[in-house]
Design an enzyme around this catalytic site. Structure first.
Site: not given
Lengths: 429, 429
Positions: A139, A190, A193, A208
């Protein structure tokens, strides 16, 4: 017009780095048309030179040491895709800036923790430091906020910025499985992290949010000022009861200026089930930007993955090729103010779930304690039950967290609570 | 660093022009921080100097003639907010470019019809021509597509780009009122353009689609190549039946490259009710951008109104103040190819509603005609009925429009259709 050349040095050849190499090769003609430059890769750096990554490295140089790559004469733009807040990534980015290179990175942790120092360094060197890929994957939210909405005083930034958490929460609702089972599923797939608390503990998403806050409010990145709570304690009961009341639970980041400072929080919240955030399923990200002129813009897209993240890195590289050069956080770093953290100043409605001892007058006691603290009840439900505790849900009208805490404290003295109440904020969107 | 000055000339003081003036005054300090420039208004131009617009004009000059404004020595950026594809707006924009001014406009019709010539003129003069406000109001979609997704080969652009049409369609579903009643409501509320066929005929939205196509696919703006159908013939019956099958009807613009040319259409389509486009209510706009790397980005926001549109204009002005200078459609206009219009080449599922004569074997005839044309049925419903015609809904599997047209033609020869079938494309999102 003869084409110019922009020479890249790419450090880190994981999923994103390989994705960037693939796009640079596949779309060379298109990228040259759009930027007026040929984008070439002078050299790359990664841990293991011999590993088969499915892309050829034969046409570019190799450096074992990312710092050496960052300083190479034939590199104009250093692309840092190693990750990690400190260590090699930071050393290489600093070396690149000191050597007069522009930098593109996807490193949210580094920017959240060292953004101000790095911005000052970049601007002192007259270099740009770009990081579209650091927030919400594909984005283009950094661009929308910094450039598209530059005419706005931003009033609130909020969103779902960790796909793994949203995947877990939506799968809990869909499948009726608990948090632990879905955590294990994510580990198998998966989706987590290396340190999973970065995801489920809300830290990755808070990185973020800290970056977005800085751009939105003209303040220095302040990761430590964020109130963070992960999704580990969200239960199936709460997901179901919230749905019953017309809400969904999301790990929601919210940043807004209050009269008493900058409020930044990343925590499980309730949002209306039919709102754009409420209907967001699975690993998709969504960022909502609110400004005094534009009202509300909602951006939705993939928050991770090779293609989307590489797309964001390429957006930054193309900007540099097109001579788009802005201060790191949208205005000179020297002018960014230190923010004063404010904690839940603005009133909001809250969701309370409690188990009451099944005795006459129990509910009345709770209601009167809330009333005495100035917390008024919007909706209340008591559910049928087989055991000796009665499940009760309350949605309050808007109240301050302070008033609510006073009520919760008084409640614990009533003797009618069978356990600690669950308290979740309801965010209006 | 001493602040630079950017001097604006603003032509057109309707809702958007007044909004731009308000922001320039209210946010002067913020805008200077973000751009490093003081943004000043040298002069304005509008039809009636004496009209009270609720903003003071005493601190800036006045020109009766927008062309004279465009040429003024003390104007660096000409801001065209008059509207109209030709006439004064175009003359003034051309004059500004010829006089070496940068131009910001919100004029979708002018760009859709004269975009290529204006882009060539701007680029020959070394000037920029910006138009974020021309498409989807406050949503920074031009920037997202041109810059944020510059690393992508765009595969499809679609969206709801006319708020009035979406308002009418969603209100039809909510209230059970027909198209005509809601058209009248929009007229009363001031939601319609002076020529309402621009809105309900799909032309305004098609202007926007033509602009997005050009950027997305590197082709010259080709408004005439768009297949356009308005919402005038959408009935309550279709809205209800579509809902019954899990869809909503939207005036949807779609642009995509096919093997046989560029397909551009603006017409009522069905989209899944739970998709981001399906849940879009009221006057809000939504644009979906799909690229080979980024997968899918969805942008949602107000498509009109003083604040949102002025926000987009300010975004462009700030870009110019920050020396962001790109070719008009993202790559040099001289290199944009003429597109070959392609009409409904790619197969899609379709929704068919028909009224069958209530005789034994009627449905079998329809089914066999479809089968013979190679159109297979995904779902079919026949509803109970009191009169002599049986309402039948069919959702087909993906088929070409050519095959479907052959089937429809054969159907009309069967004698079992009580009236012409309604045919709507179903767009996957």
């Amino acid at each position: 017009m003869p084409s110019q050349s922009l020479r890249l040095g790419i450090a880190g050849l994981g999923t994103v780095g390989v994705g960037v190499l693939r796009i640079l090769r596949k779309q060379a003609v298109l990228l040259e048309k759009r930027t007026g430059s040929t984008l070439t890769i002078s050299a790359v750096s990664a841990r293991d030179r011999s590993k088969d990554r499915g892309v050829s490295l034969s046409d570019c140089g190799w450096e074992d040491d990312p710092v050496a790559l960052a300083k190479r004469e034939d590199v104009d733009v250093f692309v840092e895709l190693m990750g990690g807040a400190d260590g090699a990534a930071k050393a290489a980015v600093e070396a690149a800036l000191n050597a007069g290179k522009d930098v593109v990175t996807a490193n949210k942790a580094m920017l959240a923790l060292h953004g101000q120092a790095l911005a000052e360094r970049a601007e002192a060197a007259g270099r740009v430091l770009r990081y579209e890929a650091a927030v919400a994957g594909g984005i283009p939210v950094i661009k929308a906020l910094t450039e598209g909405l530059a005419g706005n005083e931003i009033t609130r930034v909020l969103g779902v910025m960790n796909g793994t958490c949203n995947y877990i929460l939506t799968r809990m609702e869909e499948t009726g499985q608990g948090y632990n089972a879905l955590f294990d599923e994510c580990a198998r797939l998966g989706y987590l992290e290396a340190d999973p608390t970065l995801d489920v503990g809300g830290i990755d998403a808070a990185h973020k949010l800290a970056i977005l806050s800085s751009i939105a409010f003209g303040t220095q990145v302040d990761f430590d000022g964020i109130e963070i709570e992960g999704i580990e304690r969200v239960t199936l009961d709460d997901i179901r009861h919230a749905a019953d009341m017309g809400y969904r639970i999301k790990l929601l980041g919210v940043a807004q200026q209050t009269g008493r400072g900058l409020e930044q929080r990343m925590m499980p919240c309730l949002v209306p089930a039919a709102s754009p955030l409420g209907v967001l399923q699975g690993g998709t990200n969504m960022v909502v930007l609110e400004g005094d002129a534009v009202e509300q813009i909602v951006l939705r897209g993939p928050g991770a993955g090779e293609g989307p993240t590489a797309s964001a890195v390429l957006g930054d590289i193309c900007d540099i090729a097109r001579s788009i050069r802005l201060p790191v956080f949208g205005q000179p770093a020297s002018g960014l103010k230190q923010s004063k953290p404010a904690r839940a100043i603005l009133p909001a409605p809250y969701y309370l779930r409690m188990a009451l001892v099944d005795k006459p007058g129990a509910l009345a006691k709770i209601a009167s304690v809330l009333g005495e603290a100035g917390v008024s009840i919007d909706r209340m439900r008591q559910y049928g039950h087989a055991d000796e505790t009665a499940p009760v849900l309350i949605v309050t009208h808007k109240c301050t967290r302070e008033a609510l805490d006073a009520a919760l404290s008084a409640m614990s003295g009533t003797g009618v609570l069978a356990s600690d109440p669950v308290v979740l904020r309801i965010e209006a969107v």
